[in-house]
Enzyme design. Sequence first.
Site, PDB file in Angstrom:
ATOM      1  N   ARG A 271       0.282   6.158   5.953  1.00 26.92           N
ATOM      2  CA  ARG A 271       0.169   5.520   4.590  1.00 26.92           C
ATOM      3  C   ARG A 271       1.400   4.633   4.157  1.00 26.92           C
ATOM      4  O   ARG A 271       1.457   3.789   3.192  1.00 26.92           O
ATOM      5  CB  ARG A 271      -0.292   6.013   3.419  1.00 26.92           C
ATOM      6  CG  ARG A 271      -1.699   6.971   3.326  1.00 26.92           C
ATOM      7  CD  ARG A 271      -1.728   7.801   2.246  1.00 26.92           C
ATOM      8  NE  ARG A 271      -2.221   6.967   1.222  1.00 26.92           N
ATOM      9  CZ  ARG A 271      -3.593   6.424   1.070  1.00 26.92           C
ATOM     10  NH1 ARG A 271      -4.415   7.050   2.078  1.00 26.92           N
ATOM     11  NH2 ARG A 271      -4.076   5.655   0.177  1.00 26.92           N
TER      12      ARG A 271
ATOM     13  N   GLY B  27       1.006  -1.086   0.158  1.00 25.35           N
ATOM     14  CA  GLY B  27       0.142   0.007   0.158  1.00 25.35           C
ATOM     15  C   GLY B  27       0.868   1.233   0.016  1.00 25.35           C
ATOM     16  O   GLY B  27       1.965   0.911   0.152  1.00 25.35           O
ATOM     17  N   CYS B  28       0.550   2.459  -0.152  1.00 22.73           N
ATOM     18  CA  CYS B  28       1.122   3.641  -0.371  1.00 22.73           C
ATOM     19  C   CYS B  28       0.736   4.781  -0.316  1.00 22.73           C
ATOM     20  O   CYS B  28      -0.445   5.099  -0.396  1.00 22.73           O
ATOM     21  CB  CYS B  28       1.992   3.508  -1.696  1.00 22.73           C
ATOM     22  SG  CYS B  28       2.645   1.968  -2.314  1.00 22.73           S
ATOM     23  N   ALA B  29       1.314   5.798  -0.437  1.00 28.60           N
ATOM     24  CA  ALA B  29       1.013   7.115  -0.391  1.00 28.60           C
ATOM     25  C   ALA B  29       2.053   7.683  -1.717  1.00 28.60           C
ATOM     26  O   ALA B  29       3.065   7.376  -1.875  1.00 28.60           O
ATOM     27  CB  ALA B  29       1.501   8.090   0.726  1.00 28.60           C
TER      28      ALA B  29
END
Lengths: 373, 493
Positions: free
Chosen positions: A43, A14-16
């Site tokens: 995040r 998952g990420c920003a």
Amino acid sequence: MVRLKEGEVRIPSGCAIAGILNQKGTCFSGDRIISCIASMRQRSNGLGGGFAAYGIYPQYEKQYALHLYYDHEKARSESETLLNRNFKICYAEPIPVRKNSRVGEAPLAWRYFADPREERLQEQGMDEEEFMVGMVMQINSGIAGAFIASSGHNMGAFKGMAYPEDIGDYFRLDEYRAYLWTAHGRFPTNTPGWWGGAHPFTLLDWSVVHNGEISSYGSNRRFLEMFGYRCSLQTDTEVIAYIFDFLMRREGLGLDDTVKIIAATFWEDMGDRKLAWLRHRYSSLLLNGPFSIIVATGNGMAAVNDRIKLRPLVAACKDDFLYISSEEAAIRKVEPVLDKLWSPSGGEPVIGLIDNKVGLLEPKLNGVFIRSA
Amino acid sequence: MALTMLAPVFKVEREESRCIKCGVCVQQCANEVHHLDNGWMWTNDEECVACQRCVSLCPAQALAIKEYPLSFRVNSHWTPATIREIYAQADSGGVLLAGMGNPRSYKSYFDHLLLNASQVTNPSIDPLREPMELNTSLGNKTGSSELSEKPLISLRLPIMFSAMSFGSVSLNVHKSLSRAAYAMGTLWNTGEGGLHPDLFSYKDNAVVQVASGRFGVHPAYLENSAVIEIKIGQGAKPGIGGHLPGAKVSEEVARTRMIPAWSDAISPAPHHDIYSIEDLAQLIETLKVATGYKKPIAVKVAAVHNISAIASGVVRAGADILAIDGFRGATGAAPMRIRDHVGIPIEIALAQVDSRLRDEGIRQQVSLVAAGGIRNSADVVKAIALGADAVYIATAALIALGCHLCQMCFTGKCNWGIATTRPDLSRRLNPEVGAKRAQNLLQAWEHEIKEIMGAMGINAIDSLRGNRLMLRGIGLGPEELKILGVKAAGEEG
């Protein structure tokens, strides 16, 4: 326990993501992008962060700027032998760093400003770009302990295994000035094991930061392999970068067509014969599953969501600046008052171009897509 | 009756207390198993093929068909079937005939492949809320712009009805399948027996075959089609031609095939104008020229040991669609030894061919259609993940129409009105009911495929095609995993 490195195992994350661009090409310090991505700390999980910066090496604009990571001196000497054989190196130095306790064990980071040797190009019968791609693949998959983090003109990638703001501090990005910055904070579900696995992923001038998991990875990868790409990192992001490279550089398609391939129009809405043909011909390059990505190159950036918008993505404008981010709050952090803020629909790209700069990121059809500001 | 050493295979059990002696079973059984003489019901078990027609239609539920009680001493090498086959050959001196597909217990690779699903890191997609695209196009995809695009055929779902000729099956089967194909936006296949004039209106959904017998091939036939398929081989009988017994060649079959009525229709083993790959290239080109380059040309081959080299040759010869028929593929009639022992599984052949065509950089020139033993929607999904663009189904379609897999198609006495041309039998299959049932089957599979894809987090079949990471092998050895190009269950990636 033997810990597999990224590349030996595929790691969902998952990420920003964030990107800031000045449309006039005016350069600004890395502080802003660091502050922007830092506000989305939740995040990420400290196992990956990175930045791409465009316009940071004006004094070596004509040369390829190579950022290399080495696990040990042996990797460096092997790589440098190879580089010297293939390039005229104008300047080389360790990338300056500021040690901090939040960044763990780091590889040696070096940068080289280099021109491919004419005689090597002739021997290989390749143009410069093909040659560069070949070199990147050769070093990344052929020399143990060496990794090319970026290989474009007047740009560089800075990334590692830590929170992005700590990576920014480590590489002293506050001291660089760029007209286009992108950033990434990562939440991998496994330990990547090395710095090469962090985002952005780059090839030539391309850089990609990406939030999501591509469920079409197997199809995309097998298609690209038919055209000589080797997906050594086994990350979705690597595949996305290669898709852009393949469609825009090798197939010569415009950005708008490229976007319509990776986030294709649904058949029930398909009115245009050309779009139908693109979908027929490149159906294996449809990116399926949740994603938001920012693809950047020397003359601009483009952000796009998967076609049913399964990941967040917002865009905003203020004066000459275009902002793209996973969260509105991250944009407001650095620019509280905006001219315009919107949430692009699935498959609808946001494109920001630098005035008077020629590059790969050029829509070939007019009037179909939103330009920034 | 001459002396025979054959014991019956099946035993008809009639519950006397239930039987109302209505005689339905007598009328229904073309094999003349049931008899009603002056109020006395008796059966000739020897003729029973276990097609279950009488059981299904008996209004009193008085009938059951059982395996005949074991009459041979237990022997795992000389099985009852083996012994019976020897008696039959000693009686007749002939080749054993068989119908439908290879029934033996070879490993089914479909049953050793498991599918993936999304959890947490990737949301699954609900097909009831989100669009889920099964649209598939078949043909050469290398056209360099929308203006130079090669002819493509668009399907609403990647499942087509496979070749079954009029003559081997009844006209009502063709009517049922053509209507179902039209309703579902897919294709049906004429087989090698020509296209009956009543079905010209379904031309946009028809694959017309050109096979070694060239039955029914004329300009209007080629024109009245979506795709032209050159049939080189068939999974049930690779390397073997066809033989439609004269008894099935009714006036109508004869007219459609353009041969004399009641004469045997022999399809030679090879095409006598194709003795090599370059001859195939010429036939492909001939058909393209004859139809103005407006239709994709398919080539159908059986899955045999060197299938990847053969496939590569066929693609280079100009085929736009390559159909591969695995060793479970069915037939109206084949020599039993051929049906049961020749060829390889479609899963293996498909994986091999898809990989080979990619290695050679020619995968985009052709669409791959997998056939032979596809039983349900999970098999379809697995075939597509292995690399198929679409699949052909035939046995499953016939089962939807009522086939009970008695495997006696070659007798022409199909009690379900399927593998017969006898008017009294074929009218038992009502084409409207048949069309609806075949359509229902496709619809059901369509729903299931959408569910499976949604669970994987995929909303277009394009992203499933060749996506072998969606598969894991279970109970397979390293060699098999390597050939299939899939990881073992438990392997990450």
